[in-house]
Design a protein around this motif. Sequence first.
Motif, PDB file in Angstrom:
ATOM      1  N   GLY A 307      20.935  28.930  17.662  1.00  0.00           N
ATOM      2  CA  GLY A 307      20.203  29.803  18.263  1.00  0.00           C
ATOM      3  C   GLY A 307      20.026  29.690  19.724  1.00  0.00           C
ATOM      4  O   GLY A 307      19.380  30.696  20.280  1.00  0.00           O
ATOM      5  N   SER A 308      20.312  28.491  20.177  1.00  0.00           N
ATOM      6  CA  SER A 308      19.604  28.114  21.488  1.00  0.00           C
ATOM      7  C   SER A 308      20.724  28.572  22.675  1.00  0.00           C
ATOM      8  O   SER A 308      20.518  28.435  23.846  1.00  0.00           O
ATOM      9  CB  SER A 308      19.520  26.827  21.469  1.00  0.00           C
ATOM     10  OG  SER A 308      20.674  25.986  21.498  1.00  0.00           O
ATOM     11  N   ILE A 309      21.978  28.860  22.301  1.00  0.00           N
ATOM     12  CA  ILE A 309      22.978  29.181  23.323  1.00  0.00           C
ATOM     13  C   ILE A 309      23.532  30.770  23.020  1.00  0.00           C
ATOM     14  O   ILE A 309      24.027  30.981  21.941  1.00  0.00           O
ATOM     15  CB  ILE A 309      24.051  28.205  23.328  1.00  0.00           C
ATOM     16  CG1 ILE A 309      24.904  28.336  24.544  1.00  0.00           C
ATOM     17  CG2 ILE A 309      24.751  27.962  21.900  1.00  0.00           C
ATOM     18  CD1 ILE A 309      25.921  27.331  24.739  1.00  0.00           C
ATOM     19  N   ALA A 353      15.950  18.399  24.205  1.00  0.00           N
ATOM     20  CA  ALA A 353      16.583  17.806  23.032  1.00  0.00           C
ATOM     21  C   ALA A 353      16.352  18.856  21.758  1.00  0.00           C
ATOM     22  O   ALA A 353      17.127  18.915  21.132  1.00  0.00           O
ATOM     23  CB  ALA A 353      16.035  16.485  22.547  1.00  0.00           C
ATOM     24  N   GLU A 354      15.342  19.665  21.906  1.00  0.00           N
ATOM     25  CA  GLU A 354      15.225  20.737  20.945  1.00  0.00           C
ATOM     26  C   GLU A 354      16.347  21.991  20.919  1.00  0.00           C
ATOM     27  O   GLU A 354      16.507  22.604  19.907  1.00  0.00           O
ATOM     28  CB  GLU A 354      13.973  21.485  21.017  1.00  0.00           C
ATOM     29  CG  GLU A 354      12.680  20.548  20.360  1.00  0.00           C
ATOM     30  CD  GLU A 354      11.363  21.089  20.864  1.00  0.00           C
ATOM     31  OE1 GLU A 354      11.162  22.202  21.295  1.00  0.00           O
ATOM     32  OE2 GLU A 354      10.368  20.149  20.616  1.00  0.00           O
ATOM     33  N   PHE A 355      17.014  21.891  22.150  1.00  0.00           N
ATOM     34  CA  PHE A 355      18.067  23.003  22.155  1.00  0.00           C
ATOM     35  C   PHE A 355      19.388  22.415  21.505  1.00  0.00           C
ATOM     36  O   PHE A 355      20.330  23.335  21.357  1.00  0.00           O
ATOM     37  CB  PHE A 355      18.256  23.237  23.708  1.00  0.00           C
ATOM     38  CG  PHE A 355      17.561  24.050  24.604  1.00  0.00           C
ATOM     39  CD1 PHE A 355      17.877  25.424  24.779  1.00  0.00           C
ATOM     40  CD2 PHE A 355      16.252  23.506  24.891  1.00  0.00           C
ATOM     41  CE1 PHE A 355      16.756  26.331  25.291  1.00  0.00           C
ATOM     42  CE2 PHE A 355      15.090  24.272  25.523  1.00  0.00           C
ATOM     43  CZ  PHE A 355      15.575  25.504  25.919  1.00  0.00           C
ATOM     44  N   PHE A 356      19.300  21.596  20.869  1.00  0.00           N
ATOM     45  CA  PHE A 356      20.457  20.746  20.310  1.00  0.00           C
ATOM     46  C   PHE A 356      20.242  20.635  18.854  1.00  0.00           C
ATOM     47  O   PHE A 356      19.084  20.750  18.252  1.00  0.00           O
ATOM     48  CB  PHE A 356      20.790  19.313  21.065  1.00  0.00           C
ATOM     49  CG  PHE A 356      21.159  19.538  22.426  1.00  0.00           C
ATOM     50  CD1 PHE A 356      22.630  19.717  22.739  1.00  0.00           C
ATOM     51  CD2 PHE A 356      20.365  19.596  23.413  1.00  0.00           C
ATOM     52  CE1 PHE A 356      22.974  19.686  23.965  1.00  0.00           C
ATOM     53  CE2 PHE A 356      20.679  19.680  24.572  1.00  0.00           C
ATOM     54  CZ  PHE A 356      21.980  19.852  24.988  1.00  0.00           C
ATOM     55  N   GLN A 357      21.349  20.447  18.049  1.00  0.00           N
ATOM     56  CA  GLN A 357      21.561  20.440  16.607  1.00  0.00           C
ATOM     57  C   GLN A 357      20.705  19.165  16.141  1.00  0.00           C
ATOM     58  O   GLN A 357      20.883  18.105  16.883  1.00  0.00           O
ATOM     59  CB  GLN A 357      22.816  20.417  16.293  1.00  0.00           C
ATOM     60  CG  GLN A 357      23.420  21.551  16.024  1.00  0.00           C
ATOM     61  CD  GLN A 357      25.017  21.841  15.832  1.00  0.00           C
ATOM     62  OE1 GLN A 357      25.597  20.699  15.441  1.00  0.00           O
ATOM     63  NE2 GLN A 357      25.487  22.967  15.892  1.00  0.00           N
TER      64      GLN A 357
END
Lengths: 357, 324
Positions: A307-309, A353-357
């Motif tokens: 969801g972040s990209i 870091a929350e942008f990552f899996q």
Amino acid sequence: MVLMPRPSRRWRAGIAVGALAVLLAACGADGGGSGDEAGGRPYTIGLSNGFVGSEWRTQMVEGLQAAFAEYQKEGVVDELVVESADTDVNGQIQQIRNLINRDVDAIIVNPNSETALDAVFREAIQQGIKVLAIDQAVTSKDVTNVVIDQAEWARISAEWLAKQVGQGGSILVVNGIAGHPANEMRWGAAKAVFDKAGVKVLTVADGNWDQATGQQVMTNLLATYPDVDGVWTQDGMAEGVFRAVQAAGRLDKIKISGEARVGFMRLWNAGRADGFESIGVVNPPGGAVSALHMAVNVLDGRKFAAGSISGNTVHVPIPYTVDQATFDQQWGKVSGESDAYSLDGSLTREQAAEFFQ
Amino acid sequence: MNVPARLRDLRWAGVQLSGVATVAMLVVAVAVNTALQPNFWGGYALTSNFATFVPLVAIAIGQTVVVLSGGLDLSLGAQVTLASVVAVQVVDGRLDRLPLAAAAALGVGMACGALNGLVVALLRLQPIVATFATSFVFSGLALVVLPTPGGSVPIEVTTAYRDSVLGVPVALLAIVGLALLWRVLRGHRVLRHVYAVGGDAEAAYASLVPVTRTRVWAYVLGGLFAALSALAVLANTGSGDPFVGNELTLASVAAVVLGGTALAGGRGGAGGSILGAMVLALVTNIVFFADVPTTYRQLVNGAVIILALALAGIPALQKRRPAA
């Protein structure tokens, strides 16, 4: 003219041929790529910046250096290679090639062109280097854009202004540069807000993101449209627009959407006694710091969460907005800075870091 | 000295590199760069360096022709921009349109050169001022043709430009090709006339050299090489940008001077300018790899170039003395 003796000429021609032969031999001998052994800390990071004429860019570089120093202390990274100079697209291509030849693991780039660096980005990717674009998104699919959402940035101040002038109110618009991608995204979003709120846009003019030009344009507009309720403008021009409205003696009648820079906030602060109100949405130079956090995650082998990209673009949230309620608090922090200083903000490591899996 | 003897004497000057100083500078630049950059001779570094050189090499040859004729073209960079945006609009990412796009670029370059030539040779305006003025016409036109950066070059072109044939970078072959083109032109009557007009226009006129026509031709050839530079820029960037070539103008003049061609005209050749262009590009690399702090980089870059320009001038000083 003195005639050169023939042997001397042959001799020189011989050197040229010899040099060429050595060169060709060298090319033939070494076809292998360089430094593909990326992976594993400490990482080397490169920064390519092709424009140094503004305080914003200086803040960007200095902010990145400060954040880098912390990682360095922890042994996560070892070297930050900065390529920062006023240059054109050709010069920035050379900057990026130099960074590739320096065997960096990731490149953070503030690109001079949305499209014309795509080919050199591919060179970097082929050498196993991660590339992150900040401030201006690029079209290359190989690059991760780490930018604020320009549409959202514009929407915040447009909604504020629409509320101020109310339905049926009429406004003027001083934009950046027509055709510039960021300008188009911002104005597209702002226009939708005004249309929906029933605000009439009398005219749209370009101020080139420059205070002096913005002031001149606004002065002309005020002469043509004496009865307006507000002005919507972008960052870099609000101070000029303010001065033009002030010179016309209409600060009490015309609402101005402002910017989160110290010069404008100084004027805003002085005008508050007379009831002047405005808004400043932060366009953070600290985007470079957010990109550094993301680069470290990417180099550690982590993948962006679904969801972040979107496509190859990661939208970093706008840090905060200066308005009537938060003015005193923000002004207290930055009033000592120079007029060109932009209010700043960046993701923390945990947030990144929350942008990552 | 009779004219035929003088022409024979000049025939080899271009290919032979106009000065030992230029060769020496290139050798020093390469040596320093090798010392500072361990992978200088690596595959990627070589390919990318040559890819960086080509646009500047091409425009430097064009400037050489104009300078040899006794002129100066400050609009060459703008011509590169205009030719590149026209080509990118024509090609539009399609490989089959490539020949058409290349032809369009060459046509634009030569037309720009013809306009300069007419303004300078027929209207007799000062070349510096006249071409400075036409540069705004050309960059303005470029903005009309391509208002915002965009357009794409077929990926085959950008890939081939970075490729190697039998270990030799394609970009290096392009430079060799440009040198050969110069070599061919050098044997042609027009270039002999250019040398004659640049050396002494009145004497050339007295020897029945068509002075005006030769000057126009010099600018047209300048435009031709600007167009070749534009094609190299496109292969290098892969996309169009309406501001892409403007900074090449002054670099082209610097490359010509580094190459030992006299700005007064009539003496020198493109061989030196080609090496001069490479020296210029290498200086930028050296300053980077020498870890000069960012804030001082432009300063050091400029200082090194001034030093190199001064060194390039020394042989000329010696030549001026009575025969030793």
